[in-house]
Design a protein around this motif. Structure first.
Motif, PDB file in Angstrom:
ATOM      1  N   ALA A  14      10.723  17.498   5.310  1.00 60.49           N
ATOM      2  CA  ALA A  14      10.300  16.407   4.437  1.00 60.49           C
ATOM      3  C   ALA A  14      11.381  15.333   4.335  1.00 60.49           C
ATOM      4  O   ALA A  14      11.078  14.129   4.349  1.00 60.49           O
ATOM      5  N   ALA A  15      12.636  15.751   4.240  1.00 59.20           N
ATOM      6  CA  ALA A  15      13.725  14.777   4.148  1.00 59.20           C
ATOM      7  C   ALA A  15      13.820  13.951   5.427  1.00 59.20           C
ATOM      8  O   ALA A  15      14.061  12.739   5.379  1.00 59.20           O
ATOM      9  N   ARG A  16      13.627  14.578   6.571  1.00 59.28           N
ATOM     10  CA  ARG A  16      13.664  13.826   7.833  1.00 59.28           C
ATOM     11  C   ARG A  16      12.515  12.813   7.903  1.00 59.28           C
ATOM     12  O   ARG A  16      12.693  11.698   8.402  1.00 59.28           O
ATOM     13  N   LEU A  17      11.349  13.184   7.406  1.00 62.86           N
ATOM     14  CA  LEU A  17      10.233  12.229   7.339  1.00 62.86           C
ATOM     15  C   LEU A  17      10.593  11.052   6.436  1.00 62.86           C
ATOM     16  O   LEU A  17      10.333   9.887   6.772  1.00 62.86           O
ATOM     17  N   ALA A  18      11.187  11.356   5.287  1.00 61.17           N
ATOM     18  CA  ALA A  18      11.563  10.300   4.342  1.00 61.17           C
ATOM     19  C   ALA A  18      12.624   9.376   4.934  1.00 61.17           C
ATOM     20  O   ALA A  18      12.542   8.148   4.781  1.00 61.17           O
ATOM     21  N   LEU A  19      13.624   9.948   5.608  1.00 63.87           N
ATOM     22  CA  LEU A  19      14.653   9.112   6.228  1.00 63.87           C
ATOM     23  C   LEU A  19      14.061   8.218   7.318  1.00 63.87           C
ATOM     24  O   LEU A  19      14.430   7.050   7.434  1.00 63.87           O
ATOM     25  N   ALA A  20      13.152   8.766   8.120  1.00 65.93           N
ATOM     26  CA  ALA A  20      12.520   7.957   9.170  1.00 65.93           C
ATOM     27  C   ALA A  20      11.754   6.789   8.554  1.00 65.93           C
ATOM     28  O   ALA A  20      11.796   5.671   9.085  1.00 65.93           O
TER      29      ALA A  20
ATOM     30  N   ALA B 285       0.842  -1.194   0.000  1.00 65.78           N
ATOM     31  CA  ALA B 285       0.000   0.000   0.000  1.00 65.78           C
ATOM     32  C   ALA B 285       0.879   1.246   0.000  1.00 65.78           C
ATOM     33  O   ALA B 285       1.880   1.290   0.715  1.00 65.78           O
ATOM     34  N   PRO B 286       0.547   2.254  -0.789  1.00 63.65           N
ATOM     35  CA  PRO B 286       1.340   3.491  -0.804  1.00 63.65           C
ATOM     36  C   PRO B 286       1.345   4.168   0.563  1.00 63.65           C
ATOM     37  O   PRO B 286       0.317   4.303   1.211  1.00 63.65           O
ATOM     38  N   MET B 287       2.531   4.582   0.983  1.00 60.79           N
ATOM     39  CA  MET B 287       2.694   5.266   2.263  1.00 60.79           C
ATOM     40  C   MET B 287       2.378   6.752   2.118  1.00 60.79           C
ATOM     41  O   MET B 287       2.658   7.346   1.076  1.00 60.79           O
ATOM     42  N   THR B 288       1.833   7.321   3.177  1.00 57.88           N
ATOM     43  CA  THR B 288       1.692   8.764   3.325  1.00 57.88           C
ATOM     44  C   THR B 288       2.371   9.117   4.638  1.00 57.88           C
ATOM     45  O   THR B 288       2.159   8.440   5.649  1.00 57.88           O
ATOM     46  N   LEU B 289       3.208  10.140   4.628  1.00 60.78           N
ATOM     47  CA  LEU B 289       3.969  10.545   5.809  1.00 60.78           C
ATOM     48  C   LEU B 289       3.448  11.889   6.309  1.00 60.78           C
ATOM     49  O   LEU B 289       3.176  12.790   5.514  1.00 60.78           O
ATOM     50  N   HIS B 290       3.348  12.013   7.629  1.00 56.77           N
ATOM     51  CA  HIS B 290       2.806  13.228   8.246  1.00 56.77           C
ATOM     52  C   HIS B 290       3.849  13.842   9.165  1.00 56.77           C
ATOM     53  O   HIS B 290       4.369  13.171  10.054  1.00 56.77           O
ATOM     54  N   GLY B 291       4.139  15.119   8.934  1.00 59.10           N
ATOM     55  CA  GLY B 291       5.053  15.854   9.784  1.00 59.10           C
ATOM     56  C   GLY B 291       4.332  16.997  10.464  1.00 59.10           C
ATOM     57  O   GLY B 291       3.124  17.186  10.265  1.00 59.10           O
ATOM     58  N   PRO B 292       5.057  17.790  11.235  1.00 55.17           N
ATOM     59  CA  PRO B 292       4.421  18.913  11.933  1.00 55.17           C
ATOM     60  C   PRO B 292       3.748  19.915  10.988  1.00 55.17           C
ATOM     61  O   PRO B 292       2.673  20.417  11.275  1.00 55.17           O
ATOM     62  N   ARG B 293       4.398  20.187   9.855  1.00 53.10           N
ATOM     63  CA  ARG B 293       3.853  21.173   8.913  1.00 53.10           C
ATOM     64  C   ARG B 293       3.512  20.602   7.556  1.00 53.10           C
ATOM     65  O   ARG B 293       2.854  21.272   6.762  1.00 53.10           O
ATOM     66  N   LEU B 294       3.991  19.383   7.273  1.00 54.22           N
ATOM     67  CA  LEU B 294       3.906  18.840   5.925  1.00 54.22           C
ATOM     68  C   LEU B 294       3.257  17.478   5.880  1.00 54.22           C
ATOM     69  O   LEU B 294       3.260  16.736   6.861  1.00 54.22           O
ATOM     70  N   VAL B 295       2.756  17.137   4.689  1.00 55.07           N
ATOM     71  CA  VAL B 295       2.300  15.790   4.368  1.00 55.07           C
ATOM     72  C   VAL B 295       3.027  15.385   3.088  1.00 55.07           C
ATOM     73  O   VAL B 295       3.105  16.160   2.131  1.00 55.07           O
TER      74      VAL B 295
ATOM     75  N   VAL C  76       4.799  16.805  -1.918  1.00 58.44           N
ATOM     76  CA  VAL C  76       4.875  17.514  -0.640  1.00 58.44           C
ATOM     77  C   VAL C  76       3.811  18.601  -0.638  1.00 58.44           C
ATOM     78  O   VAL C  76       3.707  19.379  -1.586  1.00 58.44           O
ATOM     79  N   GLU C  77       3.031  18.615   0.443  1.00 58.91           N
ATOM     80  CA  GLU C  77       2.080  19.710   0.609  1.00 58.91           C
ATOM     81  C   GLU C  77       2.094  20.184   2.053  1.00 58.91           C
ATOM     82  O   GLU C  77       2.425  19.422   2.960  1.00 58.91           O
ATOM     83  N   ARG C  78       1.773  21.452   2.233  1.00 55.11           N
ATOM     84  CA  ARG C  78       1.682  22.023   3.574  1.00 55.11           C
ATOM     85  C   ARG C  78       0.345  21.648   4.175  1.00 55.11           C
ATOM     86  O   ARG C  78      -0.679  21.682   3.497  1.00 55.11           O
ATOM     87  N   ARG C  79       0.355  21.297   5.453  1.00 55.79           N
ATOM     88  CA  ARG C  79      -0.908  20.981   6.138  1.00 55.79           C
ATOM     89  C   ARG C  79      -1.842  22.187   6.128  1.00 55.79           C
ATOM     90  O   ARG C  79      -3.046  22.045   5.955  1.00 55.79           O
ATOM     91  N   ALA C  80      -1.278  23.385   6.316  1.00 54.00           N
ATOM     92  CA  ALA C  80      -2.076  24.602   6.426  1.00 54.00           C
ATOM     93  C   ALA C  80      -2.639  25.068   5.088  1.00 54.00           C
ATOM     94  O   ALA C  80      -3.610  25.818   5.064  1.00 54.00           O
ATOM     95  N   ALA C  81      -2.029  24.638   3.992  1.00 52.73           N
ATOM     96  CA  ALA C  81      -2.464  25.081   2.658  1.00 52.73           C
ATOM     97  C   ALA C  81      -2.214  23.948   1.672  1.00 52.73           C
ATOM     98  O   ALA C  81      -1.207  23.950   0.965  1.00 52.73           O
ATOM     99  N   PRO C  82      -3.109  22.948   1.638  1.00 51.33           N
ATOM    100  CA  PRO C  82      -2.878  21.801   0.754  1.00 51.33           C
ATOM    101  C   PRO C  82      -2.668  22.214  -0.700  1.00 51.33           C
ATOM    102  O   PRO C  82      -3.202  23.209  -1.164  1.00 51.33           O
ATOM    103  N   GLY C  83      -1.873  21.432  -1.381  1.00 54.90           N
ATOM    104  CA  GLY C  83      -1.493  21.682  -2.766  1.00 54.90           C
ATOM    105  C   GLY C  83      -0.004  21.416  -2.902  1.00 54.90           C
ATOM    106  O   GLY C  83       0.767  21.652  -1.974  1.00 54.90           O
ATOM    107  N   CYS C  84       0.401  20.936  -4.028  1.00 48.95           N
ATOM    108  CA  CYS C  84       1.784  20.527  -4.268  1.00 48.95           C
ATOM    109  C   CYS C  84       2.750  21.704  -4.180  1.00 48.95           C
ATOM    110  O   CYS C  84       2.588  22.695  -4.881  1.00 48.95           O
ATOM    111  N   ILE C  85       3.767  21.552  -3.294  1.00 45.25           N
ATOM    112  CA  ILE C  85       4.844  22.558  -3.227  1.00 45.25           C
ATOM    113  C   ILE C  85       6.189  21.930  -3.593  1.00 45.25           C
ATOM    114  O   ILE C  85       7.210  22.600  -3.536  1.00 45.25           O
ATOM    115  N   GLY C  86       6.191  20.643  -3.946  1.00 43.69           N
ATOM    116  CA  GLY C  86       7.446  20.017  -4.324  1.00 43.69           C
ATOM    117  C   GLY C  86       7.377  18.511  -4.308  1.00 43.69           C
ATOM    118  O   GLY C  86       6.302  17.914  -4.167  1.00 43.69           O
ATOM    119  N   ALA C  87       8.547  17.922  -4.458  1.00 41.48           N
ATOM    120  CA  ALA C  87       8.711  16.470  -4.461  1.00 41.48           C
ATOM    121  C   ALA C  87       9.903  16.142  -3.566  1.00 41.48           C
ATOM    122  O   ALA C  87      10.978  16.711  -3.737  1.00 41.48           O
TER     123      ALA C  87
END
Length: 187
Positions: free
Chosen positions: A114-120, A3-13, A68-79
């Motif tokens: 985002a990189a720290r989420l990916a490494l974890a 199943a595709p993973m989704t990662l959640h951080g303090p400010r990002l998804v 990558v999207e911000r929790r506060a303002a969904p929408g793609c801001i990067g990869a």
């Protein structure tokens, strides 16, 4: 297929790609400022093809370069994420970590979070033993982030997908072993 993973951080998804992400991703990939450390900006068609490859990797493995999207303002801001290196080099086979954030969203710590989420995820549930990162020598912001993430400089190499003599061909490699990542987290 996992199943595709989704990662959640303090400010990002970090999540799998959606059709609506194509336009914002193309705005990044066609922007000369965002792509200044790459061989050239992408065309919109090249960006769409890249997004399709990223999504195919996620579908095949459950992880990859996520949107990558911000929790506060969904929408793609990067990869940002993890990807099997798709070329031969002295350090392959390998899994790389990488990031590409829209210029208007840079210098806010989003790439690092985002990189720290990916490494974890990589050293946790994915179970990687090592992650590499590479960039051209002139891309100081990226290699500084690599070091901030605890990565150690490895060997320099010539990127095999760029022609001989191309100014972007010389690259530097950084590595992070799972044991070192765990030790850093334990303090």
């Amino acid at each position: 297929m996992p199943a595709p993973m989704t990662l959640h951080g303090p400010r990002l998804v970090l999540r799998p790609w959606r059709p609506a992400d194509a336009g914002p991703l193309a705005a990044i990939n066609t922007d000369p400022e965002a792509m200044r450390h790459f061989a050239s900006p992408m065309s919109p068609a090249e960006s769409d093809a890249w997004m399709a490859r990223l999504q195919a990797h996620i579908e095949a493995h459950g992880w990859g370069f996520w949107c990558v999207e911000r929790r506060a303002a969904p929408g793609c801001i990067g990869a940002v994420g993890l990807l099997h290196v798709a070329f031969e080099a002295p350090f392959t086979p390998a899994v790389e970590i990488g990031w590409r954030i829209a210029p208007a969203q840079q210098r806010q710590g989003f790439a690092e979070e985002a990189a720290r989420l990916a490494l974890a995820a990589g050293f946790g549930p994915i179970g990687l033993a090592e992650v590499v990162a590479f960039t051209r020598v002139a891309n100081e912001p990226s290699w500084r982030l690599m070091r901030k993430l605890g990565m150690a400089r490895g060997e320099d190499f010539e990127h095999p997908r760029l022609p001989e003599g191309h100014p972007a061909r010389p690259h530097i490699l950084h590595r992070l072993m799972r044991a070192d990542w765990v030790a850093q987290r334990l303090g």
